[in-house]
Design a protein around this motif. Structure first.
Motif, mmCIF file in Angstrom:
data_model
loop_
_atom_site.group_PDB
_atom_site.id
_atom_site.type_symbol
_atom_site.label_atom_id
_atom_site.label_comp_id
_atom_site.label_asym_id
_atom_site.label_seq_id
_atom_site.Cartn_x
_atom_site.Cartn_y
_atom_site.Cartn_z
ATOM 1 N N SER A 160 25.816 -7.220 -0.153
ATOM 2 C CA SER A 160 26.525 -5.952 -0.285
ATOM 3 C C SER A 160 27.708 -5.904 0.668
ATOM 4 O O SER A 160 27.655 -6.462 1.766
ATOM 5 C CB SER A 160 25.579 -4.776 -0.012
ATOM 6 N N THR A 161 28.751 -5.242 0.237
ATOM 7 C CA THR A 161 29.945 -5.035 1.057
ATOM 8 C C THR A 161 30.503 -3.654 0.771
ATOM 9 O O THR A 161 30.130 -3.005 -0.215
ATOM 10 C CB THR A 161 31.033 -6.084 0.763
ATOM 11 N N LYS A 167 44.524 3.174 -2.615
ATOM 12 C CA LYS A 167 45.355 4.243 -3.197
ATOM 13 C C LYS A 167 44.508 5.490 -3.455
ATOM 14 O O LYS A 167 44.023 6.124 -2.538
ATOM 15 C CB LYS A 167 46.028 3.732 -4.466
ATOM 16 N N SER A 168 44.263 5.790 -4.733
ATOM 17 C CA SER A 168 43.514 7.002 -5.054
ATOM 18 C C SER A 168 42.017 6.753 -5.214
ATOM 19 O O SER A 168 41.258 7.684 -5.465
ATOM 20 C CB SER A 168 44.051 7.618 -6.360
ATOM 21 N N LYS A 169 41.594 5.495 -5.066
ATOM 22 C CA LYS A 169 40.188 5.163 -5.244
ATOM 23 C C LYS A 169 39.437 5.309 -3.923
ATOM 24 O O LYS A 169 39.889 4.795 -2.890
ATOM 25 C CB LYS A 169 40.034 3.737 -5.766
ATOM 26 N N PRO A 170 38.281 5.972 -3.917
ATOM 27 C CA PRO A 170 37.508 6.154 -2.680
ATOM 28 C C PRO A 170 36.810 4.854 -2.300
ATOM 29 O O PRO A 170 36.720 3.919 -3.109
ATOM 30 C CB PRO A 170 36.495 7.244 -3.069
ATOM 31 N N PRO A 171 36.298 4.745 -1.073
ATOM 32 C CA PRO A 171 35.550 3.542 -0.668
ATOM 33 C C PRO A 171 34.327 3.364 -1.553
ATOM 34 O O PRO A 171 33.692 4.332 -1.972
ATOM 35 C CB PRO A 171 35.177 3.833 0.788
ATOM 36 N N ALA A 172 34.024 2.106 -1.855
ATOM 37 C CA ALA A 172 32.962 1.816 -2.813
ATOM 38 C C ALA A 172 31.930 0.871 -2.219
ATOM 39 O O ALA A 172 32.205 0.108 -1.289
ATOM 40 C CB ALA A 172 33.543 1.210 -4.089
ATOM 41 N N LYS A 194 23.976 -13.997 -12.726
ATOM 42 C CA LYS A 194 24.740 -13.522 -11.577
ATOM 43 C C LYS A 194 25.560 -12.325 -12.016
ATOM 44 O O LYS A 194 26.318 -12.408 -12.983
ATOM 45 C CB LYS A 194 25.651 -14.618 -11.036
ATOM 46 N N THR A 195 25.381 -11.218 -11.331
ATOM 47 C CA THR A 195 26.114 -10.006 -11.681
ATOM 48 C C THR A 195 26.771 -9.419 -10.444
ATOM 49 O O THR A 195 26.279 -9.571 -9.326
ATOM 50 C CB THR A 195 25.180 -8.950 -12.311
ATOM 51 N N GLN A 196 27.875 -8.746 -10.662
ATOM 52 C CA GLN A 196 28.606 -8.066 -9.606
ATOM 53 C C GLN A 196 29.054 -6.702 -10.115
ATOM 54 O O GLN A 196 29.415 -6.558 -11.295
ATOM 55 C CB GLN A 196 29.830 -8.887 -9.163
ATOM 56 N N SER A 197 29.017 -5.734 -9.234
ATOM 57 C CA SER A 197 29.467 -4.403 -9.614
ATOM 58 C C SER A 197 29.724 -3.585 -8.358
ATOM 59 O O SER A 197 29.272 -3.951 -7.267
ATOM 60 C CB SER A 197 28.416 -3.701 -10.494
ATOM 61 N N HIS A 198 30.447 -2.495 -8.525
ATOM 62 C CA HIS A 198 30.697 -1.606 -7.391
ATOM 63 C C HIS A 198 30.834 -0.170 -7.895
ATOM 64 O O HIS A 198 31.222 0.060 -9.050
ATOM 65 C CB HIS A 198 31.961 -2.023 -6.621
ATOM 66 N N ALA A 203 29.577 8.554 -5.653
ATOM 67 C CA ALA A 203 28.749 8.580 -6.855
ATOM 68 C C ALA A 203 27.266 8.743 -6.512
ATOM 69 O O ALA A 203 26.470 9.126 -7.378
ATOM 70 C CB ALA A 203 28.948 7.298 -7.660
ATOM 71 N N PHE A 204 26.906 8.456 -5.262
ATOM 72 C CA PHE A 204 25.503 8.512 -4.856
ATOM 73 C C PHE A 204 25.214 9.580 -3.804
ATOM 74 O O PHE A 204 24.075 10.009 -3.657
ATOM 75 C CB PHE A 204 25.061 7.147 -4.319
#
Length: 233
Positions: A160-161, A167-172, A194-198, A203-204
């Motif tokens: 995890s990272t 820009k307009s996107k919040p930290p994920a 192998k999967t990756q997502s953010h 959102a949580f």
């Protein structure tokens, strides 16, 4: 007498089961059995505790999600967590104590200028070991064994990272999963994914910093099951 009918299209009585129905379909018989995924074993509400952190502190947000992930996937019905990194961290801690004590004793016999190389070498070794075994982004390593005519072993590694503000996107919160399912002591590979997502931390976590654990678990469980299906994304 009832009139006879000819089956011009297929040449076969439609009342006769097709070969695919008789044998259950080739895909069902050829694909190896997949163990149950985390979405099929939901976390009981009574097992959850309210998690509330400071929304302005990214470190707290990440640690809260890391801990929630470990609790969710490390349950008895799912994966047994490996504590190798924790054990190595403790070993390095004790090693640093012994090195400090040895350096102090060595300093009684020689001048400090002569003992400095030993100190630097010891610290360099400790830092290298720490970087190799501890540093990195791995937060969960789990294994599971199931029995279905043969012993099936699963291994999952999750990193995890935190993705900074863009820009307009919040930290994920970003996850990377690597999954392997094998049998015969790892000699026969059944599946590999192998999967990756953010997703943004918002959102949580709500405005008060309370974690929506069920929503987070659904997201993590979906990623794990994608990897269990052998998908790469």
């Amino acid at each position: 007498m009832a009139p006879s009918r000819k089956f011009a299209n297929s040449g076969r009585d439609p009342r006769t089961p097709s070969p695919s129905r008789l044998d259950g379909g080739s895909s069902a018989t050829s694909s190896p059995e997949r163990p149950v995924g985390p979405l099929s074993i939901p976390m009981p509400p009574e097992d959850r505790e309210v998690i509330k952190v400071n929304n302005a502190n990214l470190t707290e947000l990440k640690h809260a999600l890391d801990d929630a992930l470990k609790r969710y996937l490390g349950r008895p019905d799912l994966f047994k967590q490996s504590y190798l990194h924790t054990d190595v961290r403790l070993a390095l801690g004790w090693l640093s104590v012994f090195v400090a004590a040895g350096t102090a004793l060595y300093g009684y016999k020689v001048e400090f200028e002569e003992s400095k190389p030993l100190v630097y070498m010891a610290l360099s070794v400790i830092q290298s070991l720490y970087a190799y075994f501890i540093e990195g982004n791995i937060v969960f390593v789990g294994r599971r064994k199931t029995f279905s005519k043969r012993i099936i072993t699963e291994r999952i590694t999750i990193s995890s990272t935190t993705t900074p503000v863009k820009k307009s996107k919040p930290p994920a919160y970003s996850l990377s999963l690597h999954y392997v399912r094998s049998t015969s002591g790892g000699k026969s590979l059944l599946a590999k994914g192998k999967t990756q997502s953010h997703k943004g931390y918002n959102a949580f976590f709500d405005g008060l910093g309370t974690l929506d654990q069920e929503k987070f678990e659904q997201w993590v469980g979906g990623l794990v099951e994608q990897a269990m299906q052998g998908k790469t994304s």
